[in-house]
Motif scaffolding. Sequence first.
Motif, mmCIF file in Angstrom:
data_model
loop_
_atom_site.group_PDB
_atom_site.id
_atom_site.type_symbol
_atom_site.label_atom_id
_atom_site.label_comp_id
_atom_site.label_asym_id
_atom_site.label_seq_id
_atom_site.Cartn_x
_atom_site.Cartn_y
_atom_site.Cartn_z
ATOM 1 N N ASP A 1 87.295 28.973 28.893
ATOM 2 C CA ASP A 1 87.641 27.561 28.753
ATOM 3 C C ASP A 1 88.992 27.354 28.074
ATOM 4 O O ASP A 1 89.480 26.221 28.007
ATOM 5 N N ALA B 1 81.324 23.331 33.299
ATOM 6 C CA ALA B 1 82.097 22.080 33.297
ATOM 7 C C ALA B 1 81.593 21.122 34.380
ATOM 8 O O ALA B 1 81.437 19.919 34.133
ATOM 9 N N GLY C 1 80.191 28.655 36.558
ATOM 10 C CA GLY C 1 81.023 29.141 35.466
ATOM 11 C C GLY C 1 80.456 28.771 34.113
ATOM 12 O O GLY C 1 79.265 28.962 33.851
ATOM 13 N N THR C 2 81.282 28.207 33.251
ATOM 14 C CA THR C 2 80.835 27.830 31.909
ATOM 15 C C THR C 2 80.247 26.418 31.852
ATOM 16 O O THR C 2 80.013 25.899 30.761
ATOM 17 N N ARG D 1 90.011 27.090 34.069
ATOM 18 C CA ARG D 1 88.957 26.082 33.901
ATOM 19 C C ARG D 1 89.423 24.754 34.496
ATOM 20 O O ARG D 1 90.547 24.311 34.272
#
Length: 256
Positions: free
Chosen positions: A32, A68, A65-66, A37
Amino acid sequence: MFGPEGPTLRELAVQALSSVEHGYDLLAPKFDRTPFRTPDTVLDAVAAGLAPLGPFTDGLDLCCGTGAGTRVLTGLCRRSVTGIDFSAGMLDMARRRVPPAEGPGIAWVRGDARALPFTAAFDLVVSFGAFGHFLPRELPGLFAQVGSVLRPGGRFAFPVFAPPRPARPGFWMLLGFDTAMRVRNALWRPPFVMYYRAFRLGTVLRELERAGLTVESGVLPGFGRRADGSPRARLVVARRPGAARTGQPAAGSVNS
């Protein structure tokens, strides 16, 4: 490109010489803090473009992904949101960054977008910044998988940005990146598939239609137009036929 809290050059080199999955496991804690990102401006614009098409019940963030994009879905879906990614490291970070809260339930699944472990369980699927990991020949199978997990009338949405012109520095930066990746993959195994210039709008629209989806793309507002009048950003919305449509089509058209 990277701040002091982002990955070092050595860390990026180790990632690039790994497989895609292991590379993202390594990058996950600092992902991030990189340009990879998806920016909040893009996430917010997509959320605003999809809101009139809802309400949605169950959403899937493809290659999450993370997380978002998963956050975007929590504001659009009423019952459940699922994030799927093949990197355990990225999913671990997503669990930390998108904690359970009031609203739709959130689930995280480790899996491959080319072999989705779901039935027709979603009325909205989104994806942000992941398509460079798929070769053009993989798009038919990928879009067929997405179509198979959409309920009748469900939508698959993602932003697409116009490629920079040759007169722009960005054109040569992306060309250089893709060239370096092709050389790396010719000389090193396992391959690391990540190409910025392989995902072309015309091909994408054709393959979505071949997968049985009806394209309802429009202009993504807030990003302006290029000198020739074409939009810098589009919101591609592809619908699985078969049910009454909810809300209004996205503004504009694929030819805008």
